[in-house]
Design a protein around this motif. Structure first.
Motif, PDB file in Angstrom:
ATOM      1  N   MET A   6       1.939 -24.248  -1.756  1.00 20.63           N
ATOM      2  CA  MET A   6       1.304 -24.850  -0.581  1.00 20.63           C
ATOM      3  C   MET A   6      -0.101 -24.293  -0.429  1.00 20.63           C
ATOM      4  O   MET A   6      -0.275 -23.080  -0.276  1.00 20.63           O
ATOM      5  N   LYS A   7      -1.077 -25.196  -0.471  1.00 22.26           N
ATOM      6  CA  LYS A   7      -2.470 -24.767  -0.317  1.00 22.26           C
ATOM      7  C   LYS A   7      -2.994 -25.199   1.046  1.00 22.26           C
ATOM      8  O   LYS A   7      -2.787 -26.344   1.457  1.00 22.26           O
ATOM      9  N   PHE A   8      -3.648 -24.281   1.737  1.00 22.07           N
ATOM     10  CA  PHE A   8      -4.252 -24.606   3.034  1.00 22.07           C
ATOM     11  C   PHE A   8      -5.770 -24.523   2.908  1.00 22.07           C
ATOM     12  O   PHE A   8      -6.306 -23.489   2.516  1.00 22.07           O
ATOM     13  N   ARG A 209     -17.183 -24.946  -6.005  1.00 28.07           N
ATOM     14  CA  ARG A 209     -16.995 -25.218  -4.583  1.00 28.07           C
ATOM     15  C   ARG A 209     -15.802 -26.153  -4.360  1.00 28.07           C
ATOM     16  O   ARG A 209     -15.604 -27.103  -5.118  1.00 28.07           O
ATOM     17  N   GLY A 210     -15.033 -25.844  -3.350  1.00 29.28           N
ATOM     18  CA  GLY A 210     -13.825 -26.635  -3.076  1.00 29.28           C
ATOM     19  C   GLY A 210     -12.696 -26.338  -4.055  1.00 29.28           C
ATOM     20  O   GLY A 210     -11.713 -27.076  -4.123  1.00 29.28           O
ATOM     21  N   GLY A 211     -12.835 -25.235  -4.810  1.00 29.03           N
ATOM     22  CA  GLY A 211     -11.924 -24.983  -5.940  1.00 29.03           C
ATOM     23  C   GLY A 211     -10.523 -24.522  -5.595  1.00 29.03           C
ATOM     24  O   GLY A 211      -9.683 -24.382  -6.496  1.00 29.03           O
ATOM     25  N   SER A 212     -10.216 -24.298  -4.314  1.00 31.29           N
ATOM     26  CA  SER A 212      -8.853 -23.828  -3.997  1.00 31.29           C
ATOM     27  C   SER A 212      -7.786 -24.869  -4.342  1.00 31.29           C
ATOM     28  O   SER A 212      -6.642 -24.511  -4.634  1.00 31.29           O
ATOM     29  N   ASP A 213      -8.158 -26.150  -4.301  1.00 34.62           N
ATOM     30  CA  ASP A 213      -7.202 -27.183  -4.711  1.00 34.62           C
ATOM     31  C   ASP A 213      -6.816 -26.952  -6.183  1.00 34.62           C
ATOM     32  O   ASP A 213      -5.646 -27.064  -6.565  1.00 34.62           O
ATOM     33  N   TYR A 214      -7.838 -26.644  -6.978  1.00 32.91           N
ATOM     34  CA  TYR A 214      -7.638 -26.414  -8.409  1.00 32.91           C
ATOM     35  C   TYR A 214      -6.805 -25.140  -8.629  1.00 32.91           C
ATOM     36  O   TYR A 214      -5.945 -25.095  -9.507  1.00 32.91           O
ATOM     37  N   ALA A 267     -14.773 -38.115  -3.544  1.00 28.59           N
ATOM     38  CA  ALA A 267     -13.812 -38.002  -2.440  1.00 28.59           C
ATOM     39  C   ALA A 267     -13.485 -36.516  -2.250  1.00 28.59           C
ATOM     40  O   ALA A 267     -12.725 -35.924  -3.005  1.00 28.59           O
ATOM     41  N   LYS A 268     -14.102 -35.934  -1.244  1.00 25.43           N
ATOM     42  CA  LYS A 268     -14.061 -34.480  -1.077  1.00 25.43           C
ATOM     43  C   LYS A 268     -12.642 -33.950  -0.844  1.00 25.43           C
ATOM     44  O   LYS A 268     -12.375 -32.759  -0.995  1.00 25.43           O
ATOM     45  N   VAL A 269     -11.742 -34.851  -0.492  1.00 24.46           N
ATOM     46  CA  VAL A 269     -10.382 -34.415  -0.172  1.00 24.46           C
ATOM     47  C   VAL A 269      -9.720 -33.665  -1.335  1.00 24.46           C
ATOM     48  O   VAL A 269      -8.822 -32.857  -1.116  1.00 24.46           O
TER      49      VAL A 269
HETATM   50 MG    MG Z   1     -11.548 -28.919  -0.075  1.00 22.32          MG
END
Ligand code: MG
Ligand code: ADP
Ligand code: ASP
Length: 488
Positions: A6-8, A209-214, A267-269
């Motif tokens: 689970m990523k927040f 940047r935004g790499g927590s999804d990865y 899509a930044k999501v």
């Molecule tokens: Mg993000």
């Protein structure tokens, strides 16, 4: 028991209330499954850290001191709100103080040397996740869920591209088995810092940047997780960015290819690389709203419930630059394209779109805005003698443009999509600067002036009536799927 990651994201851990909400989601899920948590920094913190690092490099100590004080105060306030037990709170505060001292020392070093290397910038940028992971673990312990902070530098082993590092999957698998599985076996919930990793030698790196999804999907793949849940501040993946198209609709299920294409074109999501680690193993990824956990969200799967007319979403990206290498002398000259792309590759610029006119007198390519200056320099060097001899007459960069992409799995087999798209833009008087056909079979992408980007996205969204529930596909009819309930 199954393992779920689970990523927040930043807004989902934005303050004590958000962290409490997120920790309740984890606590609830941990009753049935083993949960591995991945957290981003509190929203806005990474931006502020990067600003502080840059100010330090200019010798401005006041700015970073102010920032460190703010960070300390915000995280200590959240800690006091989340942890009641005095002893636990005191231990947490000491840890938070240690991490904020690290950023102080780093910025002092940068200011002294007046130099900010990619490696040091990665170390400064990582501070937000190191702080938020500790808060989340504290909140979970407060709810009676035993948790342990795991620094991703111990698990996510990467190459040494400090600001865009690539995980080395074999090593991540081995480290996950060594560091995470024993915790899971003891029924302790690992809380892993998103966004960061380390080289084999142990030097800290970031995944972009935004790499927590990865980070989440990398760990999910390494652990053979059953599912990955990405908790964010919207209901899931929508037909367009809701900030551009207010009536964008939730997509209940889409394919890895479609989601990857949407992410790649802005899509930044989702971070663009998010689906790479999990698509082959077909691990489902959910995007859900941490502020409304009762809502179902979007499920990303292999087939993605294809709809009959193909178009699933529209996306746009504006912080890019259109570079043109042109001149009449280029016609028929062998090797101009090869030379162009060799120059671009030499500076490791990320090329988002390529287009060449049939008369061959211009090659257009689009790169991220941050890569534009060094790409131009490399091209001017590579073509120095051609410019003198006028074989190549100009190399120009235009930053005032945007790429718009129409995305859908079954689009290539559906005639007329490009025609409808361009007619819709024509009716609104929107000028198309370049078109990239076949950059992938999942999208039609084109370039417009940046100031017309929003109108272009809205016009295409309207043309394909994406605000309405999708036409039922055969599969959905067989599955008894009711599209009316898809409207969000
Ligand atoms: Mg993000
Ligand atoms: P997080 O901090 O949780 O990682 P992000 O800000 O990175 O969240 O991503 C979520 C945001 O992405 C949403 O608030 C929304 O504005 C934006 N977004 C852009 N395109 C889309 C889309 N097609 N569907 C959903 N959200 C989108
Ligand atoms: N905190 C990092 C960023 O702002 C990573 C993330 O949020 O995913 O880029």
């Amino acid at each position: 028991m199954n393992i779920k990651v689970m990523k927040f994201g930043g807004t989902s851990v934005g303050d004590a209330d958000c962290i409490r909400r997120a920790s309740r989601i984890v606590a609830e899920a941990a009753r049935q499954d083993h949960i591995v948590v991945v957290v981003s920094a509190m929203s806005g913190v990474t931006n502020r850290l990067i600003t502080a690092a840059n100010e330090s490099a200019r010798g401005d100590l006041a700015e970073f001191r102010k920032l460190v004080e703010q960070l300390r105060a915000e995280h200590l306030t959240a800690a006091s709100a989340l942890v009641n037990d005095e002893k636990q709170l005191a231990a947490l505060i000491t840890e938070l103080e240690n991490v904020t001292n690290d950023v102080s020392n780093l910025c002092q070093g940068i200011a002294l040397l007046r130099e900010l290397t990619p490696r040091t910038l990665a170390a400064v940028s990582s501070i937000g996740e190191r702080l938020s992971a500790r808060l989340m673990a504290g909140a979970l312990s407060g709810l009676g869920v035993p948790a342990a902070v795991v620094d991703a530098t111990e698990v996510i082993i990467t190459d040494d591209e400090y600001s865009q590092a690539e995980p080395l999957m074999d090593q991540v698998r081995r480290r996950s088995a060594e560091k995470l599985l024993p915790l899971v076996d003891q029924n302790r919930t690992p809380v892993v810092t998103g966004f960061i990793g380390a080289t084999v030698e142990g030097t800290l790196t970031t995944l972009g940047r935004g790499g927590s999804d990865y980070s989440a999907t990398t760990l999910g793949a390494a652990l053979d997780a059953d599912e990955i849940l990405i908790w964010t501040d919207v209901d899931g993946v929508l037909t367009a960015d809701p900030r551009l198209v207010p009536n964008a609709r939730l997509l209940r299920e889409i394919s890895y290819n479609e989601a990857a294409e949407l992410a790649y074109f802005g899509a930044k999501v989702l971070h663009p690389k998010t689906l790479r680690p999990v698509a082959e193993a077909e691990i489902p990824v959910w995007i859900r709203n941490s502020f409304a956990p009762e809502r179902a969200g979007t499920k990303i799967t292999k087939s993605g419930h294809p709809t009959s007319d193909g178009v699933r979403g529209i996306t746009a990206i504006s912080n890019v630059s259109l570079i043109t290498v042109g001149g009449r002398g280029m016609v028929g000259v062998v090797g101009v394209a090869a030379k162009t792309f060799a120059a671009v590759a030499s500076v490791r610029a990320n090329v988002l779109l390529i287009s060449q006119s049939s008369s061959e007198n211009a090659i257009c390519l689009i790169v991220d805005a941050v890569d534009a200056a060094r790409t131009m320099k490399a091209l001017r060097t590579a073509f120095a003698s051609d410019l003198v001899h006028h074989d190549v007459e100009h190399i120009t960069a235009n930053p005032d443009i945007a790429i718009v992409a129409v995305v859908g799995e079954k689009m290539c087999g559906t005639p007329g999509i490009a025609g409808r798209t361009f007619s819709a833009l024509g009716r609104k008087g929107i000028n198309i600067i370049a078109i990239a056909q076949g950059s992938s079979e999942y999208n039609v992408s084109f370039v417009v002036e940046a100031k017309t980007m929003r109108d272009a996205v809205v016009a295409i969204h309207d043309e394909f009536k994406l605000h309405l529930p999708a036409v039922r596909s055969e599969q959905e009819i067989v599955a008894g799927f009711d599209p009316v309930h898809l409207a969000s």
